[in-house]
Design a protein around this motif. Structure first.
Motif, mmCIF file in Angstrom:
data_model
loop_
_atom_site.group_PDB
_atom_site.id
_atom_site.type_symbol
_atom_site.label_atom_id
_atom_site.label_comp_id
_atom_site.label_asym_id
_atom_site.label_seq_id
_atom_site.Cartn_x
_atom_site.Cartn_y
_atom_site.Cartn_z
ATOM 1 N N MET A 1 50.120 55.424 32.091
ATOM 2 C CA MET A 1 51.311 54.697 31.833
ATOM 3 C C MET A 1 50.904 53.650 30.414
ATOM 4 S SD MET A 1 52.070 52.380 35.462
ATOM 5 C CE MET A 1 53.645 51.220 34.050
ATOM 6 N N SER A 2 52.012 54.007 29.831
ATOM 7 C CA SER A 2 51.353 53.825 28.176
ATOM 8 C C SER A 2 51.465 51.678 28.534
ATOM 9 C CB SER A 2 53.144 54.006 27.003
ATOM 10 O OG SER A 2 53.698 53.808 28.075
ATOM 11 N N LYS A 3 52.932 51.154 29.034
ATOM 12 C CA LYS A 3 52.547 49.787 28.697
ATOM 13 C C LYS A 3 51.860 49.290 30.139
ATOM 14 C CE LYS A 3 56.341 48.428 31.239
ATOM 15 N NZ LYS A 3 55.712 47.292 32.328
ATOM 16 N N LYS A 4 51.715 48.348 30.341
ATOM 17 C CA LYS A 4 50.174 47.713 31.044
ATOM 18 C C LYS A 4 50.965 47.139 32.672
ATOM 19 C CE LYS A 4 47.674 43.951 29.735
ATOM 20 N NZ LYS A 4 46.325 42.758 29.646
ATOM 21 N N LEU A 5 50.503 48.049 33.473
ATOM 22 C CA LEU A 5 51.003 47.685 35.107
ATOM 23 C C LEU A 5 50.760 46.236 35.979
ATOM 24 C CD1 LEU A 5 52.688 49.337 37.329
ATOM 25 C CD2 LEU A 5 50.227 49.307 38.216
ATOM 26 N N LYS A 6 52.211 45.937 35.454
ATOM 27 C CA LYS A 6 52.458 44.336 36.029
ATOM 28 C C LYS A 6 52.762 44.453 37.659
ATOM 29 C CE LYS A 6 52.860 41.659 31.991
ATOM 30 N NZ LYS A 6 54.041 40.187 31.195
ATOM 31 N N VAL A 7 51.667 43.557 38.700
ATOM 32 C CA VAL A 7 51.803 43.705 39.847
ATOM 33 C C VAL A 7 52.539 42.059 40.661
ATOM 34 C CG1 VAL A 7 51.178 44.702 42.067
ATOM 35 C CG2 VAL A 7 50.821 45.833 39.568
ATOM 36 N N LEU A 8 53.519 42.000 41.247
ATOM 37 C CA LEU A 8 53.049 40.373 42.057
ATOM 38 C C LEU A 8 52.933 40.988 43.306
ATOM 39 C CD1 LEU A 8 54.239 37.510 40.870
ATOM 40 C CD2 LEU A 8 56.634 38.607 42.953
ATOM 41 N N MET A 9 51.863 39.640 44.460
ATOM 42 C CA MET A 9 51.881 39.729 44.810
ATOM 43 C C MET A 9 52.258 38.639 46.024
ATOM 44 S SD MET A 9 49.994 43.378 45.342
ATOM 45 C CE MET A 9 49.738 43.207 46.753
ATOM 46 N N SER A 10 52.526 38.850 47.268
ATOM 47 C CA SER A 10 52.063 37.454 47.857
ATOM 48 C C SER A 10 51.796 37.867 49.587
ATOM 49 C CB SER A 10 53.336 37.154 48.026
ATOM 50 O OG SER A 10 53.859 35.169 48.753
ATOM 51 N N GLY A 11 51.741 36.391 49.807
ATOM 52 C CA GLY A 11 50.708 36.800 51.540
ATOM 53 C C GLY A 11 49.532 35.730 51.723
ATOM 54 N N GLY A 12 49.742 34.924 52.356
ATOM 55 C CA GLY A 12 48.432 33.679 52.669
ATOM 56 C C GLY A 12 48.943 33.061 53.813
ATOM 57 N N ALA A 25 45.545 44.958 45.824
ATOM 58 C CA ALA A 25 45.359 44.801 44.686
ATOM 59 C C ALA A 25 44.372 45.550 44.146
ATOM 60 C CB ALA A 25 45.539 43.376 44.458
ATOM 61 N N GLN A 26 43.174 45.348 44.822
ATOM 62 C CA GLN A 26 41.839 45.582 44.194
ATOM 63 C C GLN A 26 41.912 47.403 44.285
ATOM 64 O OE1 GLN A 26 39.268 44.480 47.301
ATOM 65 N NE2 GLN A 26 38.772 42.385 45.944
ATOM 66 N N GLU A 27 42.471 48.167 45.316
ATOM 67 C CA GLU A 27 43.332 49.292 45.097
ATOM 68 C C GLU A 27 44.163 49.483 43.367
ATOM 69 O OE1 GLU A 27 42.764 53.495 45.339
ATOM 70 O OE2 GLU A 27 41.606 52.309 46.849
ATOM 71 N N ILE A 28 44.741 48.899 43.481
ATOM 72 C CA ILE A 28 45.655 49.566 42.411
ATOM 73 C C ILE A 28 44.670 48.829 41.236
ATOM 74 C CG2 ILE A 28 47.715 49.047 41.360
ATOM 75 C CD1 ILE A 28 49.676 47.448 43.854
ATOM 76 N N GLU A 47 44.349 30.772 50.891
ATOM 77 C CA GLU A 47 44.826 31.574 49.936
ATOM 78 C C GLU A 47 44.512 30.610 48.100
ATOM 79 O OE1 GLU A 47 49.275 31.028 50.774
ATOM 80 O OE2 GLU A 47 47.560 31.264 51.607
ATOM 81 N N MET A 48 45.180 29.506 48.089
ATOM 82 C CA MET A 48 44.679 29.044 47.103
ATOM 83 C C MET A 48 43.196 28.773 46.586
ATOM 84 S SD MET A 48 47.816 28.922 46.467
ATOM 85 C CE MET A 48 47.801 27.783 44.807
ATOM 86 N N GLU A 49 42.478 29.248 48.070
ATOM 87 C CA GLU A 49 40.567 29.130 47.092
ATOM 88 C C GLU A 49 40.479 30.676 47.763
ATOM 89 O OE1 GLU A 49 36.832 28.455 50.159
ATOM 90 O OE2 GLU A 49 38.998 27.134 50.402
ATOM 91 N N LYS A 50 40.779 31.482 48.694
ATOM 92 C CA LYS A 50 40.651 32.463 49.057
ATOM 93 C C LYS A 50 41.279 33.824 47.899
ATOM 94 C CE LYS A 50 38.432 31.728 52.630
ATOM 95 N NZ LYS A 50 36.925 32.327 52.494
ATOM 96 N N VAL A 51 41.900 33.943 47.358
ATOM 97 C CA VAL A 51 42.735 34.804 46.165
ATOM 98 C C VAL A 51 41.817 34.679 44.791
ATOM 99 C CG1 VAL A 51 44.361 35.295 44.677
ATOM 100 C CG2 VAL A 51 44.568 34.976 47.608
ATOM 101 N N PRO A 52 41.241 33.525 44.168
ATOM 102 C CA PRO A 52 40.540 32.956 42.859
ATOM 103 C C PRO A 52 39.383 33.786 43.679
ATOM 104 C CG PRO A 52 41.806 31.376 42.945
ATOM 105 C CD PRO A 52 42.129 32.404 45.176
ATOM 106 N N GLN A 53 38.296 33.497 44.264
ATOM 107 C CA GLN A 53 37.296 33.958 44.875
ATOM 108 C C GLN A 53 37.331 35.737 44.500
ATOM 109 O OE1 GLN A 53 36.312 32.825 48.287
ATOM 110 N NE2 GLN A 53 36.041 30.500 48.248
ATOM 111 N N ALA A 54 37.898 36.370 45.220
ATOM 112 C CA ALA A 54 38.914 37.695 45.148
ATOM 113 C C ALA A 54 38.738 37.916 42.917
ATOM 114 C CB ALA A 54 39.669 38.580 45.912
ATOM 115 N N GLY A 55 39.205 37.467 42.606
ATOM 116 C CA GLY A 55 39.031 37.102 40.735
ATOM 117 C C GLY A 55 40.397 37.383 40.371
ATOM 118 N N PHE A 56 41.448 36.907 41.482
ATOM 119 C CA PHE A 56 42.493 37.056 40.896
ATOM 120 C C PHE A 56 43.019 35.854 40.693
ATOM 121 C CE2 PHE A 56 42.236 41.091 43.836
ATOM 122 C CZ PHE A 56 42.073 42.088 42.651
ATOM 123 N N LYS A 57 44.495 35.491 39.110
ATOM 124 C CA LYS A 57 45.124 34.437 39.328
ATOM 125 C C LYS A 57 46.460 34.116 40.345
ATOM 126 C CE LYS A 57 47.712 32.329 36.059
ATOM 127 N NZ LYS A 57 48.674 32.701 34.356
#
Length: 370
Positions: A1-12, A25-28, A47-57
């Motif tokens: 892809m030429s432009k940067k891929l942007k992905v919205l994830m939601s679940g918790g 998200a990690q596989e992508i 999720e407000m704790e676990k997601v940042p621990q996995a390195g995601f915003k």
């Protein structure tokens, strides 16, 4: 892809929703290292704790579910829903994702609803055999629903539904080893029937009480038991069992090397959470399921029943523990043919490539070239 891929994830709300979202998200990210991710969660939830621990915003929404136990607590619910929808719209407008993936839980309701309304392609991953209301609602506008059990089209009318399984921890797939070797590494005897009891990270009081009542039977039968108590009961159980001096019984608060415990086990006793069942199917060990009866819409019982119907597991309900726990467990432990049959039947539910295949399907649907 030429432009940067942007992905919205939601679940918790629970690990069962959070872990699949993080795994996808990690596989992508593995395929597109410079991809940008934004998770949407519910304020105050894990999720407000676990997601940042996995390195995601992550961004938090002020959302909650309908409280059936305390109707007065729902007075502010309409305001929470409206404010969450408005905040989700603002976040999505600024982030401008290429697509959105929802795995269930309160926050994925407004996140996916708004994304779909804004013309962003949405995808859903459902972990349980009885889908959550959020996923059923959002499925109407989704491109595809990825399920962990077969024949779930009836819940998602008109939406493409694929039975691909649950994303699970990589080491469960790669690090299962020979049973005798695992027993040796854990300080247990080779060739001796070993039961693993797991009740989740907090443990299960029902399972703990079941073992306390039947510990003498375990000793009489000369079985080995790896008993994960969870945090809450650990000290009390150590105190209550201090007179039992047997290397056959290993009492632990938490199991870090789950793949080693699965490998050592000949029979597993477990709650029936979606991710636990997906891991058990990979481990291919005969299992006695004791569903947690207070899970949303009693979905753990539905999960367990799906396996029981294929003779891939036995089930004892919380209310039946006193009468049925030891007899049902003995039936499995004393019948090697039954154990082999149950292990083989579990293979139907084993989906070691679930995460990769979900991402493959998303990319194929959107014509994203790697």
């Amino acid at each position: 892809m030429s432009k940067k891929l942007k992905v919205l994830m939601s679940g918790g709300g629970t690990g069962g929703h959070i872990f699949p979202a993080v795994a996808i998200a990690q596989e992508i990210q593995k395929r597109f290292p410079d991809a940008e991710f934004l998770f949407m969660g519910a304020n105050g939830k894990m999720e407000m704790e676990k997601v940042p621990q996995a390195g995601f915003k992550i961004e938090g929404l002020n959302i909650a579910g309908f409280d059936r136990g305390n109707l007065l607590a729902n007075v502010n619910l309409p305001f929470k829903v409206i404010s969450s929808l408005l905040k989700a719209r603002k976040i999505i407008k600024e982030f401008q994702p290429d697509f959105a993936v929802g795995t269930g839980g309160f926050a994925s309701g407004p996140a996916l609803f708004i994304a779909a309304r804004m013309g962003i392609p949405t995808f859903i991953q459902e972990q349980n055999s009885l889908p959550g209301k959020t996923n059923i609602f959002n499925a109407k506008k989704a491109k595809t629903v990825f399920t962990s059990y077969p024949n779930m089209e009836k819940f998602f009318h008109g939406t493409k539904t694929l039975f691909l399984g649950n994303p699970i921890r990589k080491n469960i797939i790669t690090d299962i080893i020979d049973s005798d070797l695992a027993k040796e590494k854990l300080g247990l005897e080779k060739g001796k029937l070993t039961i693993l009891s797991v009740g989740g990270s907090l443990g299960s009081r029902t399972l703990n009480n079941g073992w306390k009542e039947n510990i003498n039977q375990v000793l009489e039968k000369n079985y080995q038991l790896i008993w994960q108590t969870g945090k809450l009961d650990y000290k009390n159980i150590l105190e209550e069992t201090k007179d039992i001096h047997s290397r056959n019984i290993q009492i632990v608060e938490f199991i870090k090397n789950m793949e080693m415990a699965y490998s050592a086990a000949d029979v597993i006793v477990s709650r029936a959470g979606a991710i636990a069942i997906s891991e058990l199917a990979i481990a291919k060990k005969p299992v006695l399921l004791v569903p947690f009866p207070f899970a949303a819409e009693d979905h753990q019982t539905k999960n367990a029943q799906t396996l029981v119907d294929k003779n891939a597991a036995k089930m004892v309900k919380d209310t039946e523990m006193k009468e049925k726990f030891w007899n049902t467990l003995s039936e499995i432990c004393e019948n090697e043919g039954l154990r082999k049959e149950m292990a083989q039947n579990l293979d139907f539910f084993a989906k070691p490539k679930a995460t990769e295949e979900i991402v493959d399907e998303i990319f194929k649907n959107l014509n994203i070239k790697e």
